[in-house]
Design a protein around this motif. Structure first.
Motif: not given
Ligand code: NAD
Length: 239
Positions: A1-7, A63-74, A122-125
């Motif tokens: 999963m990826a979070l893009v700010t200003g997406g 918090d919202t993202i983690e609760a809904t989708h889990g912690l992003p990889w990216l 966890q690892a990540g990018r």
């Protein structure tokens, strides 16, 4: 999963589109939630309200993202504001506003995301969108914007050094002028056309090229690339 700010639009939307095509579940974090929702619907992703200038808003969004989708990889730190002002005309409120989003926002998003990765071992990018302006002062954007992006390139190195032992890579991409509406919106259509015609390649940078580089840097087997700032500037600045 990826979070893009200003997406919601521009380069962030192009990055989100490439990530979705590469199989990522994508969350668009933007202060313009309705536009982020429309873009997310188009891409088959999700949107979350996020103002990177606010420490509390960053924690709430994570918090919202983690609760809904889990912690992003990216995490892609793309949100920024661009201002074209001559140094003698910059007022301190605008200077502070640019720094709050482009530099402080980048720092906070990276730090808070990395803290969560570390807490779960966890690892990540992390990919930061810097700018050619941060390397050569830019052609038309202001000193505040250029300085904020230069500092993003520096943050990239320091975060990369500290997080490397934990399997978390941190890289930056420094685009030159891109074929996006924000350029003419920031510096005017005439100045944008002059810049485009002066590029060695004869054309503005393609946002999709930047997006593909993000996908590359995000690969699980790209762990050897960290602390880098990748130049994608149509040959405008060769160092
Ligand atoms: N356009 C270019 O030519 C160019 C060149 C080099 C680097 N960049 C960088 O690329 C990135 C994207 O640029 P763009 O041209 O797509 O810009 P844009 O203005 O089109 O889009 C920026 C997005 O960020 C969002 N945003 C702004 N402030 C925010 C905040 N405080 N919190 C959350 N979201 C916020 C906006 O709502 C918008 O959706 C920026 O980091 C910019 O500095 C752009």
């Amino acid at each position: 999963m990826a979070l893009v700010t200003g997406g919601a639009r521009g380069l962030g939307a192009a990055i989100a589109e490439a990530l979705a095509a590469a199989g990522y579940q994508v969350v668009l974090g933007d202060r313009d939630l309705s536009l982020a929702q429309a873009t997310a619907t188009r891409l088959g992703g999700h949107a979350v309200a996020l103002d990177v200038a606010s420490e509390a808003a960053i924690e709430t969004a994570l918090d919202t993202i983690e609760a809904t989708h889990g912690l992003p990889w990216l995490l892609v730190n793309n949100a920024a504001i661009m201002k074209a002002q001559k140094v003698l005309d910059i007022d301190i409120d605008t200077f502070d506003a640019v720094m709050a989003v482009n530099l402080r926002g980048n720092f906070l998003c990276t730090q808070r995301f990395a803290r969560r990765l570390r807490a779960r071992d966890q690892a990540g990018r992390i990919v930061n969108i810097g700018s050619l302006a941060g390397q050569n002062g830019g052609t038309a954007t202001g000193a505040h914007y250029a300085a904020s992006k230069g500092a993003v390139h520096t943050l990239t190195k320091v975060f990369a050094r500290d997080l490397a032992p934990h399997g978390i890579t941190v890289n930056a991409i420094a685009p030159g002028p891109l074929d996006l509406p924000s350029v003419a919106e920031t510096i005017g259509a005439d100045a944008a056309a002059r810049i485009a015609s002066g590029l060695p390649t004869g054309h503005l940078g393609d946002p999709a090229t930047i997006a593909r580089m993000v996908v590359e840097l995000a690969r699980a087997d790209a762990g050897s690339i960290t602390g880098a700032t990748i130049d994608i500037n149509c040959g405008l600045y060769l160092r």
